[in-house]
Design a protein around this motif. Structure first.
Motif, PDB file in Angstrom:
ATOM      1  N   GLY A 172       0.935  -1.419  -0.016  1.00 16.75           N
ATOM      2  CA  GLY A 172       0.244   0.050  -0.277  1.00 16.75           C
ATOM      3  C   GLY A 172       0.899   1.136  -0.295  1.00 16.75           C
ATOM      4  O   GLY A 172       1.840   1.340   0.660  1.00 16.75           O
ATOM      5  N   VAL A 173       0.194   2.185  -0.140  1.00 12.30           N
ATOM      6  CA  VAL A 173       1.311   3.032  -0.896  1.00 12.30           C
ATOM      7  C   VAL A 173      -0.183   4.644  -0.655  1.00 12.30           C
ATOM      8  O   VAL A 173      -1.409   4.509  -0.601  1.00 12.30           O
ATOM      9  N   GLU A 193       5.163  -1.783 -16.318  1.00 17.03           N
ATOM     10  CA  GLU A 193       5.863  -2.986 -17.057  1.00 17.03           C
ATOM     11  C   GLU A 193       5.947  -4.086 -16.911  1.00 17.03           C
ATOM     12  O   GLU A 193       5.647  -5.028 -17.385  1.00 17.03           O
ATOM     13  N   LYS A 194       5.886  -4.381 -15.019  1.00 17.45           N
ATOM     14  CA  LYS A 194       5.335  -5.631 -14.381  1.00 17.45           C
ATOM     15  C   LYS A 194       4.252  -5.782 -15.026  1.00 17.45           C
ATOM     16  O   LYS A 194       2.814  -4.998 -14.311  1.00 17.45           O
ATOM     17  N   ALA A 195       3.576  -7.096 -13.859  1.00 13.32           N
ATOM     18  CA  ALA A 195       2.665  -7.579 -13.957  1.00 13.32           C
ATOM     19  C   ALA A 195       1.651  -7.125 -12.335  1.00 13.32           C
ATOM     20  O   ALA A 195       2.194  -7.512 -11.003  1.00 13.32           O
ATOM     21  N   GLU A 196       0.988  -6.029 -12.467  1.00 12.84           N
ATOM     22  CA  GLU A 196       0.647  -5.517 -11.622  1.00 12.84           C
ATOM     23  C   GLU A 196      -1.132  -5.248 -11.241  1.00 12.84           C
ATOM     24  O   GLU A 196      -1.600  -5.020 -12.279  1.00 12.84           O
ATOM     25  N   ASN A 197      -1.588  -4.721 -10.070  1.00 14.43           N
ATOM     26  CA  ASN A 197      -2.768  -4.685 -10.410  1.00 14.43           C
ATOM     27  C   ASN A 197      -3.401  -3.667  -8.858  1.00 14.43           C
ATOM     28  O   ASN A 197      -3.241  -3.870  -7.722  1.00 14.43           O
ATOM     29  N   VAL A 198      -3.469  -2.945  -9.512  1.00 15.30           N
ATOM     30  CA  VAL A 198      -4.747  -1.395  -8.403  1.00 15.30           C
ATOM     31  C   VAL A 198      -5.542  -1.906  -7.855  1.00 15.30           C
ATOM     32  O   VAL A 198      -6.590  -2.285  -8.602  1.00 15.30           O
ATOM     33  N   VAL A 199      -5.530  -2.619  -7.115  1.00 12.04           N
ATOM     34  CA  VAL A 199      -7.202  -2.697  -6.255  1.00 12.04           C
ATOM     35  C   VAL A 199      -7.295  -1.943  -5.731  1.00 12.04           C
ATOM     36  O   VAL A 199      -8.531  -2.494  -5.633  1.00 12.04           O
ATOM     37  N   SER A 200      -7.202  -0.651  -4.741  1.00  7.92           N
ATOM     38  CA  SER A 200      -8.097   0.099  -4.513  1.00  7.92           C
ATOM     39  C   SER A 200      -6.851   1.142  -4.314  1.00  7.92           C
ATOM     40  O   SER A 200      -6.088   1.571  -4.089  1.00  7.92           O
ATOM     41  N   VAL A 201      -8.367   2.146  -4.636  1.00  9.62           N
ATOM     42  CA  VAL A 201      -7.878   3.487  -4.207  1.00  9.62           C
ATOM     43  C   VAL A 201      -8.868   4.156  -3.852  1.00  9.62           C
ATOM     44  O   VAL A 201     -10.341   4.025  -3.744  1.00  9.62           O
ATOM     45  N   VAL A 248      -4.039   0.704  -2.740  1.00  4.95           N
ATOM     46  CA  VAL A 248      -2.820  -0.698  -2.313  1.00  4.95           C
ATOM     47  C   VAL A 248      -2.836  -1.123  -3.719  1.00  4.95           C
ATOM     48  O   VAL A 248      -3.681  -0.940  -4.992  1.00  4.95           O
ATOM     49  N   ILE A 249      -2.219  -1.771  -4.218  1.00  2.46           N
ATOM     50  CA  ILE A 249      -1.650  -2.302  -5.451  1.00  2.46           C
ATOM     51  C   ILE A 249      -0.979  -3.900  -5.203  1.00  2.46           C
ATOM     52  O   ILE A 249      -0.426  -4.789  -4.315  1.00  2.46           O
TER      53      ILE A 249
END
Length: 263
Positions: A172-173, A193-201, A248-249
């Motif tokens: 989380g940031v 550039e890498k596999a990631e997903n922004v879960v919540s903002v 959250v990422i």
């Protein structure tokens, strides 16, 4: 009947030949059986040798195929974050700070969770079959069941398929900035550039100070969209055209396949 000398000689010769033939057959029969048995064993061994030779002949092709699979697999897994990186807070901090600098947001904190193996869910339209009992009762020939399974074949197949797993690392940031700053920052995460997903903002103030300024009967001064400007409210409290955002990422990782020893 009296045998002559000649008859006795002939009889003795016939007896000797008979004894000789019996001896020969008595000796040769086991040997012949052994020869036949050895022939069968030889045929089996030759068949095994041919099978082994065929397998040996396939080795160069298999070696090439294995190397190609290894190469292709590692190419496809480049999209994932290396496992040794997701647990490296310095690596994460560097990326988050670079994104923050480019988007002109202030990076307030970074929280990294432990990596965990999680199943990958398939995306499909799950249909609740409320009419199954009635359809089964009317399905004399099995056509209704076939039509139903054909209509929802993809969803039924995916619902029964075993799920694969992947390593997930959640962090989380918290950032601070204007509307443009924060949305630029989210765009940077999207283009990671890498596999990631922004879960919540979660943006603390979606009006970015406007509602608070209106309530205080003051106007925020004009400024650039990516520039934080402030004004004093009626109670002396500072109002800014900015807000904090908690994001959250999830990063995704896999083990890279080691190069196989095909020699």
């Amino acid at each position: 009947m009296k045998l002559t000398y000649r008859d006795k000689i002939i009889a003795a010769i016939l007896l000797a030949v008979t004894i000789l033939l019996v001896g020969i057959f008595a000796f040769c029969r086991p040997t012949w059986q052994d020869i036949e048995a050895h022939k069968e064993s030889l045929e089996k061994v030759e068949a095994q040798k041919k099978e082994i030779d065929d397998q040996i002949a396939e080795i160069p092709g298999l070696q090439t195929e294995i190397k190609e699979i290894h190469k292709k697999t590692n190419e496809e897994t480049k999209i994932f974050v290396p496992l040794d990186r997701v647990t490296d807070t310095t690596y994460i901090d560097q990326y988050m700070q670079s994104f923050a600098d480019e988007a002109k947001v202030k990076l307030l904190s970074v929280t990294l969770e432990d990596s965990a193996l999680s199943p990958i869910d398939y995306y499909y339209s799950e249909v609740k079959d409320d009419l199954a009992d009635m359809r089964n009762a009317a399905d004399i020939n099995g056509d209704l069941r076939k039509n139903y399974e054909s209509q929802y074949a993809e969803g039924l197949s995916l619902s029964q398929r075993a799920k694969e797993s992947i390593v997930q690392t959640e962090y989380g940031v918290q950032v601070y900035g204007t509307r443009k700053n924060i949305f630029d920052y989210l765009e940077k995460l999207k283009n990671f550039e890498k596999a990631e997903n922004v879960v919540s903002v979660d943006i603390s103030d979606y009006s970015f100070g406007k509602d608070e300024a209106d309530a205080a009967h003051v106007s925020l001064p004009d400024g650039k969209e990516d520039e934080v400007v402030k004004v004093a409210g009626g109670d002396g409290k500072e109002i800014a055209n900015a807000s904090t955002a908690n994001i959250v990422i999830t990063l995704y990782s896999v083990y890279s396949m080691e190069e196989p020893n095909v020699d």
